[in-house]
Motif scaffolding. Structure first.
Motif, PDB file in Angstrom:
ATOM      1  N   GLU A  43      39.611  67.470  36.757  1.00  0.00           N
ATOM      2  CA  GLU A  43      41.012  67.235  36.402  1.00  0.00           C
ATOM      3  C   GLU A  43      41.335  65.740  36.384  1.00  0.00           C
ATOM      4  O   GLU A  43      42.082  65.267  35.530  1.00  0.00           O
ATOM      5  N   TYR A  44      40.772  64.993  37.322  1.00  0.00           N
ATOM      6  CA  TYR A  44      40.980  63.548  37.356  1.00  0.00           C
ATOM      7  C   TYR A  44      40.461  62.911  36.074  1.00  0.00           C
ATOM      8  O   TYR A  44      41.125  62.068  35.469  1.00  0.00           O
ATOM      9  N   ARG A  45      39.255  63.314  35.638  1.00  0.00           N
ATOM     10  CA  ARG A  45      38.684  62.757  34.406  1.00  0.00           C
ATOM     11  C   ARG A  45      39.548  63.097  33.203  1.00  0.00           C
ATOM     12  O   ARG A  45      39.753  62.269  32.317  1.00  0.00           O
ATOM     13  N   LEU A  46      40.081  64.320  33.174  1.00  0.00           N
ATOM     14  CA  LEU A  46      40.967  64.711  32.076  1.00  0.00           C
ATOM     15  C   LEU A  46      42.241  63.871  32.068  1.00  0.00           C
ATOM     16  O   LEU A  46      42.684  63.418  31.015  1.00  0.00           O
ATOM     17  N   ASP A  47      42.823  63.674  33.231  1.00  0.00           N
ATOM     18  CA  ASP A  47      44.023  62.844  33.316  1.00  0.00           C
ATOM     19  C   ASP A  47      43.724  61.418  32.843  1.00  0.00           C
ATOM     20  O   ASP A  47      44.515  60.826  32.113  1.00  0.00           O
ATOM     21  N   ASP A  48      42.580  60.888  33.258  1.00  0.00           N
ATOM     22  CA  ASP A  48      42.188  59.526  32.890  1.00  0.00           C
ATOM     23  C   ASP A  48      41.942  59.386  31.390  1.00  0.00           C
ATOM     24  O   ASP A  48      42.079  58.305  30.829  1.00  0.00           O
ATOM     25  N   ALA A  49      41.588  60.490  30.731  1.00  0.00           N
ATOM     26  CA  ALA A  49      41.297  60.479  29.293  1.00  0.00           C
ATOM     27  C   ALA A  49      42.427  61.106  28.473  1.00  0.00           C
ATOM     28  O   ALA A  49      42.207  61.568  27.352  1.00  0.00           O
ATOM     29  N   ASN A  50      43.636  61.129  29.044  1.00  0.00           N
ATOM     30  CA  ASN A  50      44.800  61.694  28.343  1.00  0.00           C
ATOM     31  C   ASN A  50      44.553  63.113  27.844  1.00  0.00           C
ATOM     32  O   ASN A  50      44.903  63.453  26.714  1.00  0.00           O
ATOM     33  N   GLN A  51      43.910  63.915  28.683  1.00  0.00           N
ATOM     34  CA  GLN A  51      43.621  65.333  28.419  1.00  0.00           C
ATOM     35  C   GLN A  51      42.635  65.558  27.278  1.00  0.00           C
ATOM     36  O   GLN A  51      42.515  66.669  26.778  1.00  0.00           O
ATOM     37  N   ASP A  52      41.897  64.538  26.882  1.00  0.00           N
ATOM     38  CA  ASP A  52      40.871  64.659  25.840  1.00  0.00           C
ATOM     39  C   ASP A  52      39.529  64.860  26.532  1.00  0.00           C
ATOM     40  O   ASP A  52      38.891  63.906  26.984  1.00  0.00           O
ATOM     41  N   VAL A  53      39.086  66.107  26.606  1.00  0.00           N
ATOM     42  CA  VAL A  53      37.882  66.431  27.369  1.00  0.00           C
ATOM     43  C   VAL A  53      36.636  65.797  26.758  1.00  0.00           C
ATOM     44  O   VAL A  53      35.711  65.405  27.478  1.00  0.00           O
ATOM     45  N   VAL A  54      36.598  65.653  25.450  1.00  0.00           N
ATOM     46  CA  VAL A  54      35.444  65.013  24.805  1.00  0.00           C
ATOM     47  C   VAL A  54      35.360  63.549  25.242  1.00  0.00           C
ATOM     48  O   VAL A  54      34.297  63.063  25.619  1.00  0.00           O
ATOM     49  N   MET A  55      36.490  62.844  25.226  1.00  0.00           N
ATOM     50  CA  MET A  55      36.490  61.448  25.654  1.00  0.00           C
ATOM     51  C   MET A  55      36.163  61.338  27.141  1.00  0.00           C
ATOM     52  O   MET A  55      35.470  60.409  27.553  1.00  0.00           O
ATOM     53  N   MET A  60      32.223  59.608  31.108  1.00  0.00           N
ATOM     54  CA  MET A  60      31.370  60.006  32.226  1.00  0.00           C
ATOM     55  C   MET A  60      29.903  59.700  31.909  1.00  0.00           C
ATOM     56  O   MET A  60      29.152  59.245  32.781  1.00  0.00           O
ATOM     57  N   ALA A  61      29.486  59.918  30.674  1.00  0.00           N
ATOM     58  CA  ALA A  61      28.112  59.608  30.270  1.00  0.00           C
ATOM     59  C   ALA A  61      27.855  58.109  30.364  1.00  0.00           C
ATOM     60  O   ALA A  61      26.790  57.677  30.844  1.00  0.00           O
ATOM     61  N   ALA A  62      28.822  57.312  29.916  1.00  0.00           N
ATOM     62  CA  ALA A  62      28.674  55.856  30.003  1.00  0.00           C
ATOM     63  C   ALA A  62      28.522  55.428  31.456  1.00  0.00           C
ATOM     64  O   ALA A  62      27.650  54.612  31.779  1.00  0.00           O
ATOM     65  N   GLN A  94      19.217  64.843  33.459  1.00  0.00           N
ATOM     66  CA  GLN A  94      19.909  64.906  34.743  1.00  0.00           C
ATOM     67  C   GLN A  94      20.680  66.224  34.811  1.00  0.00           C
ATOM     68  O   GLN A  94      21.138  66.750  33.791  1.00  0.00           O
ATOM     69  N   GLU A  95      20.834  66.718  35.993  1.00  0.00           N
ATOM     70  CA  GLU A  95      21.554  67.964  36.212  1.00  0.00           C
ATOM     71  C   GLU A  95      22.950  67.898  35.589  1.00  0.00           C
ATOM     72  O   GLU A  95      23.649  66.896  35.688  1.00  0.00           O
ATOM     73  N   GLY A  96      23.324  68.973  34.901  1.00  0.00           N
ATOM     74  CA  GLY A  96      24.658  69.085  34.346  1.00  0.00           C
ATOM     75  C   GLY A  96      24.830  68.592  32.919  1.00  0.00           C
ATOM     76  O   GLY A  96      25.902  68.753  32.329  1.00  0.00           O
ATOM     77  N   TRP A  97      23.784  68.000  32.339  1.00  0.00           N
ATOM     78  CA  TRP A  97      23.896  67.442  30.991  1.00  0.00           C
ATOM     79  C   TRP A  97      23.175  68.271  29.933  1.00  0.00           C
ATOM     80  O   TRP A  97      23.223  67.944  28.755  1.00  0.00           O
ATOM     81  N   GLY A  98      22.492  69.324  30.302  1.00  0.00           N
ATOM     82  CA  GLY A  98      21.947  70.275  29.340  1.00  0.00           C
ATOM     83  C   GLY A  98      20.539  70.043  28.855  1.00  0.00           C
ATOM     84  O   GLY A  98      19.997  70.852  28.121  1.00  0.00           O
ATOM     85  N   GLY A  99      19.928  68.934  29.223  1.00  0.00           N
ATOM     86  CA  GLY A  99      18.541  68.692  28.858  1.00  0.00           C
ATOM     87  C   GLY A  99      18.356  68.205  27.430  1.00  0.00           C
ATOM     88  O   GLY A  99      19.303  67.898  26.712  1.00  0.00           O
ATOM     89  N   THR A 100      17.086  68.131  27.053  1.00  0.00           N
ATOM     90  CA  THR A 100      16.721  67.665  25.714  1.00  0.00           C
ATOM     91  C   THR A 100      16.436  68.861  24.834  1.00  0.00           C
ATOM     92  O   THR A 100      16.190  69.966  25.309  1.00  0.00           O
ATOM     93  N   GLU A 101      16.442  68.624  23.543  1.00  0.00           N
ATOM     94  CA  GLU A 101      16.124  69.671  22.573  1.00  0.00           C
ATOM     95  C   GLU A 101      15.097  69.118  21.598  1.00  0.00           C
ATOM     96  O   GLU A 101      15.453  68.459  20.618  1.00  0.00           O
ATOM     97  N   GLY A 102      13.821  69.309  21.908  1.00  0.00           N
ATOM     98  CA  GLY A 102      12.755  68.788  21.060  1.00  0.00           C
ATOM     99  C   GLY A 102      12.812  67.281  20.980  1.00  0.00           C
ATOM    100  O   GLY A 102      12.974  66.600  21.983  1.00  0.00           O
ATOM    101  N   ASN A 103      12.677  66.749  19.785  1.00  0.00           N
ATOM    102  CA  ASN A 103      12.758  65.302  19.569  1.00  0.00           C
ATOM    103  C   ASN A 103      14.173  64.847  19.229  1.00  0.00           C
ATOM    104  O   ASN A 103      14.366  63.720  18.801  1.00  0.00           O
ATOM    105  N   GLU A 104      15.139  65.725  19.390  1.00  0.00           N
ATOM    106  CA  GLU A 104      16.534  65.413  19.081  1.00  0.00           C
ATOM    107  C   GLU A 104      17.032  64.298  19.990  1.00  0.00           C
ATOM    108  O   GLU A 104      17.036  64.447  21.207  1.00  0.00           O
TER     109      GLU A 104
END
Length: 129
Positions: A43-55, A60-62, A94-104
């Protein structure tokens, strides 16, 4: 056609800069919600990103990648090969990021590192006490 967009995030105090590329066909609102809610303080991250979950997830990735550079002692990443290494080992696998998909290069989360400059320049003064 792939929906790619680059984002440069900066820390003006330390003059750090990191550029990510996001495949918005992969990092959908649904996928970003899964990633964000996996971690505490969603919720804190959402508030910090003006409710834009993608942002919120992009920021968070950065942060995740900056922390990896800091743990390494800082560094500059400006080649595709190095960026792929940093993305794979310090984000996708890393845990929580979904892993890799082949050479993608974008992994399951749809995010890849393009470049980073995270230098650690400690200007410490020592005093005898």
């Amino acid at each position: 056609m792939t929906n790619l967009k680059k984002y440069t995030l900066k820390d003006t105090w330390k003059e750090w800069e990191i550029t990510l590329e996001v495949d918005h066909d992969q990092l959908t609102v649904e996928r970003a919600t899964l990633i964000n809610e996996y971690w505490s303080d969603s919720e804190y991250r959402l508030d910090d990103a003006n409710q834009d979950v993608v942002m919120a997830v992009i920021k968070m990735a950065a942060k995740q990648l900056v922390y990896a550079f800091l743990e390494f002692g800082g560094g500059i990443c400006n080649t595709t090969e190095a960026a792929g290494y940093w993305t794979r080992d310090n984000l996708h696998n890393q845990e929580g990021w979904g892993g890799t998909e082949g050479n993608e290069p974008f992994g399951w989360c749809g995010i890849r590192l393009v470049s980073a400059e995270v230098e650690v320049d400690l200007d410490l003064e020592f005093q005898e006490g």
